[in-house]
Design a protein around this motif. Structure first.
Motif, mmCIF file in Angstrom:
data_model
loop_
_atom_site.group_PDB
_atom_site.id
_atom_site.type_symbol
_atom_site.label_atom_id
_atom_site.label_comp_id
_atom_site.label_asym_id
_atom_site.label_seq_id
_atom_site.Cartn_x
_atom_site.Cartn_y
_atom_site.Cartn_z
ATOM 1 N N GLY A 146 0.817 -1.215 0.000
ATOM 2 C CA GLY A 146 0.000 0.000 0.000
ATOM 3 C C GLY A 146 0.848 1.260 0.000
ATOM 4 O O GLY A 146 0.562 2.223 -0.724
ATOM 5 N N ARG A 147 1.896 1.279 0.798
ATOM 6 C CA ARG A 147 2.783 2.452 0.849
ATOM 7 C C ARG A 147 3.482 2.674 -0.493
ATOM 8 O O ARG A 147 3.596 3.803 -0.969
ATOM 9 C CB ARG A 147 3.825 2.283 1.954
ATOM 10 N N ILE A 148 3.971 1.598 -1.078
ATOM 11 C CA ILE A 148 4.654 1.709 -2.373
ATOM 12 C C ILE A 148 3.659 2.121 -3.452
ATOM 13 O O ILE A 148 3.967 2.962 -4.300
ATOM 14 C CB ILE A 148 5.380 0.389 -2.713
ATOM 15 N N GLY A 149 2.459 1.560 -3.401
ATOM 16 C CA GLY A 149 1.422 1.949 -4.362
ATOM 17 C C GLY A 149 1.054 3.411 -4.233
ATOM 18 O O GLY A 149 0.847 4.106 -5.241
ATOM 19 N N MET A 150 0.980 3.902 -2.999
ATOM 20 C CA MET A 150 0.675 5.312 -2.765
ATOM 21 C C MET A 150 1.766 6.201 -3.366
ATOM 22 O O MET A 150 1.474 7.200 -4.017
ATOM 23 C CB MET A 150 0.545 5.581 -1.258
ATOM 24 N N ALA A 151 3.012 5.822 -3.174
ATOM 25 C CA ALA A 151 4.120 6.607 -3.740
ATOM 26 C C ALA A 151 4.078 6.582 -5.260
ATOM 27 O O ALA A 151 4.313 7.609 -5.916
ATOM 28 C CB ALA A 151 5.456 6.071 -3.231
ATOM 29 N N ALA A 152 3.758 5.418 -5.838
ATOM 30 C CA ALA A 152 3.721 5.289 -7.299
ATOM 31 C C ALA A 152 2.634 6.173 -7.914
ATOM 32 O O ALA A 152 2.791 6.651 -9.040
ATOM 33 C CB ALA A 152 3.491 3.832 -7.694
#
Length: 183
Positions: free
Chosen positions: A122-128
Motif C-alpha cells: 500500500g505504501r509503495i502503491g501510494m508513492a507510485a
C-alpha cells in the motif's frame, strides 16, 4: 595502443570484474540480513510485486520483477530487498521534504507476516500514484544529468543489473577513463 597496454587493460578489467563480483556478494549478504523474516504467502507477495512494478519505471528500471510462485516464503530474495531499499531511501527523502506524508515511510524490520507485506504494498502503491513523488524523482534524475559529479540519485541503491546495463553502454573511451581514474 601497444600490446603491453592492451594486456594491462585486460588484466585490470578482469580484476575490476572480480572485485565487482566480490562486492555484489557482500551486498547480497547485507540485503539478506535486512530482509524481512516471517511467513509470507504468494498472494501477499504478488500484491507487493504489483506495487513494486508500478514504481520501478520511475527509477528508470524497465524490467518487471517476476511474480512469486514458491508457496510460503520466509525470507525475501536479496535482489527484491535491494529494490525495496532503493524505494525506502527515495520515499524517506520525499517525506523529509514534505512531498509524501509521514505514514509513507518504509520500515522493513517490522514486517513479519502477510499484513506487513500488504501494508508495504500500500505504501509503495501510494508513492507510485503520487504526482509530487513523480516530480521529485524526475528532479533527482535531472540534477544527476546536469551535474553528474553530484550524486543526488538513488543509483547507489539500484540493482546491480541496472548498473551493469549502464556500464555496457559506456564507450571504450569512457571505460579507459574509468580504469585510469581508479589507478
Amino acid at each position: 595502443m601497444d600490446d603491453v597496454t592492451k594486456i594491462d587493460l585486460e588484466s585490470m578489467g578482469k580484476e575490476v570484474q572480480q572485485r565487482q563480483g566480490e562486492v555484489e556478494g557482500k551486498e547480497d549478504e547485507l540485503y539478506a540480513q535486512a530482509s524481512p523474516k516471517g511467513k509470507f504467502s504468494d498472494k501477499s507477495l504478488n500484491a507487493l510485486v504489483q506495487a513494486v512494478n508500478r514504481l520501478t519505471p520511475l527509477f528508470g528500471i524497465k524490467d518487471s520483477y517476476p511474480s512469486f510462485d514458491r508457496g510460503m516464503v520466509t525470507e525475501l530474495p536479496s535482489e527484491f530487498v535491494r529494490l525495496l531499499s532503493m524505494f525506502k531511501a527515495a520515499i524517506s527523502d520525499a517525506v523529509d521534504q514534505g512531498i509524501l506524508p509521514e505514514d509513507a515511510m518504509i520500515d522493513l524490520s517490522v514486517i513479519t507476516d502477510d499484513n506487513g507485506i500488504q501494508a508495504l504494498a500500500g505504501r509503495i502503491g501510494m508513492a507510485a500514484k503520487s504526482g509530487g513523488f513523480k516530480r521529485f524523482l524526475n528532479q533527482k534524475t535531472t540534477a544527476v544529468k546536469e551535474s553528474p559529479s553530484e550524486d543526488t540519485s538513488y543509483e547507489a541503491d539500484m540493482p546491480m543489473n541496472s548498473k551493469a546495463h549502464a556500464a555496457e553502454e559506456m564507450s571504450e573511451e569512457g571505460t579507459n577513463k574509468l580504469f585510469q581514474s581508479r589507478m
